[in-house]
Scaffold this active site. Structure first.
Site, PDB file in Angstrom:
ATOM      1  N   ARG A 183      -4.581   6.897  -3.471  1.00 37.16           N
ATOM      2  CA  ARG A 183      -5.380   5.608  -3.243  1.00 37.16           C
ATOM      3  C   ARG A 183      -6.720   6.095  -2.560  1.00 37.16           C
ATOM      4  O   ARG A 183      -7.583   5.369  -2.592  1.00 37.16           O
ATOM      5  CB  ARG A 183      -4.559   4.932  -2.153  1.00 37.16           C
ATOM      6  CG  ARG A 183      -3.521   3.966  -2.595  1.00 37.16           C
ATOM      7  CD  ARG A 183      -2.828   3.121  -1.980  1.00 37.16           C
ATOM      8  NE  ARG A 183      -1.562   3.563  -1.188  1.00 37.16           N
ATOM      9  CZ  ARG A 183      -1.190   3.481   0.134  1.00 37.16           C
ATOM     10  NH1 ARG A 183      -1.887   2.732   0.935  1.00 37.16           N
ATOM     11  NH2 ARG A 183       0.051   4.283   0.222  1.00 37.16           N
ATOM     12  N   GLU A 209       3.684   8.824   7.642  1.00 35.31           N
ATOM     13  CA  GLU A 209       4.441   7.995   8.358  1.00 35.31           C
ATOM     14  C   GLU A 209       5.820   7.912   8.011  1.00 35.31           C
ATOM     15  O   GLU A 209       6.695   7.724   8.696  1.00 35.31           O
ATOM     16  CB  GLU A 209       3.924   6.572   8.265  1.00 35.31           C
ATOM     17  CG  GLU A 209       4.366   5.633   9.170  1.00 35.31           C
ATOM     18  CD  GLU A 209       3.618   4.165   9.027  1.00 35.31           C
ATOM     19  OE1 GLU A 209       2.490   4.039   8.240  1.00 35.31           O
ATOM     20  OE2 GLU A 209       3.973   3.421   9.475  1.00 35.31           O
TER      21      GLU A 209
HETATM   22  O1  LIG Z   1      -2.578   8.311   8.239  1.00 38.03           O
HETATM   23  P1  LIG Z   1      -1.154   9.048   7.404  1.00 38.03           P
HETATM   24  O2  LIG Z   1       0.127   8.503   8.278  1.00 38.03           O
HETATM   25  O3  LIG Z   1      -1.266  10.153   6.691  1.00 38.03           O
HETATM   26  O4  LIG Z   1      -0.907   7.847   6.090  1.00 38.03           O
HETATM   27  C1  LIG Z   1      -2.166   7.378   5.281  1.00 38.03           C
HETATM   28  C2  LIG Z   1      -1.984   7.801   4.007  1.00 38.03           C
HETATM   29  O5  LIG Z   1      -0.786   7.011   3.465  1.00 38.03           O
HETATM   30  C3  LIG Z   1      -1.063   6.576   2.187  1.00 38.03           C
HETATM   31  O6  LIG Z   1      -0.857   7.414   1.006  1.00 38.03           O
HETATM   32  P2  LIG Z   1       0.592   7.858   0.491  1.00 38.03           P
HETATM   33  O7  LIG Z   1       0.721   9.265   1.005  1.00 38.03           O
HETATM   34  O8  LIG Z   1       1.632   6.877   0.882  1.00 38.03           O
HETATM   35  O9  LIG Z   1       0.548   8.203  -0.949  1.00 38.03           O
HETATM   36  P3  LIG Z   1      -0.697   7.230  -2.042  1.00 38.03           P
HETATM   37  O10 LIG Z   1      -2.018   7.458  -1.929  1.00 38.03           O
HETATM   38  O11 LIG Z   1      -0.203   8.204  -3.284  1.00 38.03           O
HETATM   39  O12 LIG Z   1       0.214   5.788  -2.492  1.00 38.03           O
HETATM   40  C4  LIG Z   1      -2.734   6.327   2.370  1.00 38.03           C
HETATM   41  O13 LIG Z   1      -3.044   6.068   1.059  1.00 38.03           O
HETATM   42  C5  LIG Z   1      -3.055   7.545   3.031  1.00 38.03           C
HETATM   43  O14 LIG Z   1      -3.465   8.447   2.145  1.00 38.03           O
HETATM   44  N1  LIG Z   2       1.759   1.094   6.828  1.00 37.54           N
HETATM   45  C1  LIG Z   2       0.989   1.559   5.586  1.00 37.54           C
HETATM   46  N2  LIG Z   2       0.575   0.820   4.650  1.00 37.54           N
HETATM   47  C2  LIG Z   2      -0.015   1.236   3.505  1.00 37.54           C
HETATM   48  N3  LIG Z   2      -0.077   2.494   3.302  1.00 37.54           N
HETATM   49  C3  LIG Z   2       0.282   3.449   4.513  1.00 37.54           C
HETATM   50  N4  LIG Z   2       0.219   4.921   4.243  1.00 37.54           N
HETATM   51  C4  LIG Z   2       0.748   5.272   5.416  1.00 37.54           C
HETATM   52  N5  LIG Z   2       1.368   4.111   6.193  1.00 37.54           N
HETATM   53  C5  LIG Z   2       1.050   2.947   5.488  1.00 37.54           C
END
Ligand SMILES: O=P(O)(O)OC[C@H]1O[C@H](OP(=O)(O)OP(=O)(O)O)[C@H](O)[C@@H]1O
Ligand SMILES: Nc1ncnc2[nH]cnc12
Length: 179
Positions: A64, A101
């Protein structure tokens, strides 16, 4: 194009309870991408938050972080640096492990993508626990660069992620104060 208000931008993000596991309130940003006005507001808002830091590069993690990051970098006149999951980058990499998370993962960046002393803006769509953004900061610093600021579309402030980024300026266009 007229820029949509931050209230209207936040309204595009859908809250999905218990995804991807019970107790997590997931913020689905896909409708922002589906809306030309929403995407424009997100990119211009992030650009204006970041301009004063005059970054040479914007760095973000798959998946993302790649949605808004390259557009913001282009608006700032900066280059975009990809931080990827293990085994995806073909040349020599620096790598860090980080906690999410909902899990643990690893990110890599090309060693030569960030020159010594480069000014780097860390970007992501969302700041939750701060694990991903902290890993990006560590990658930048391991490669010899300087994190000038971190810029997010949405901060989940109740998770205190910004505390893990201590010492670096942290900005978010949108902020949620409660789950
Ligand atoms: O502050 P944090 O607890 O690290 O969470 C935030 C991260 O989580 C999500 O990515 P995710 O790891 O779900 O992967 P994605 O981008 O591939 O969906 C989001 O896009 C951030 O990169
Ligand atoms: N609550 C949340 N919603 C969307 N993306 C996330 N990445 C980590 N926590 C998330």
């Amino acid at each position: 194009m007229t820029t949509m208000s931050t209230t209207d931008l936040r309204a595009l993000i859908r809250d999905v309870p218990d995804f991807p596991k019970p107790g997590v309130g997931f913020r689905d940003i896909t409708p922002v991408l589906a809306s030309p006005e929403g995407f424009h507001a997100a990119v211009s808002g992030l650009t204006e938050l970041s301009r004063e830091y005059r970054p040479d590069h914007v760095i973000a993690a798959e998946a993302r972080g790649f949605l808004f990051g390259p557009a913001v970098a282009a608006e700032l006149g900066a280059g975009f640096v990809l931080a990827r999951k293990p085994g995806k980058l073909p040349r020599e990499t620096v790598s860090v492990e980080y906690s999410l998370e909902y899990g643990v993962d690893r990110l890599e960046v090309h060693t030569e993508a960030i020159g010594p002393g480069a000014r780097v803006l860390v970007h992501d769509d969302l700041l939750a626990t701060g694990g991903t953004a902290r890993a990006l900061c560590e990658l930048v610093e391991a490669a010899g660069g300087e994190v000038v600021a971190c810029a997010f579309l949405l901060e989940l402030a109740f998770l205190d992620g910004r505390e893990r980024l201590a010492g670096r300026p942290v900005h978010a266009l949108l902020r949620d104060d409660a789950e």
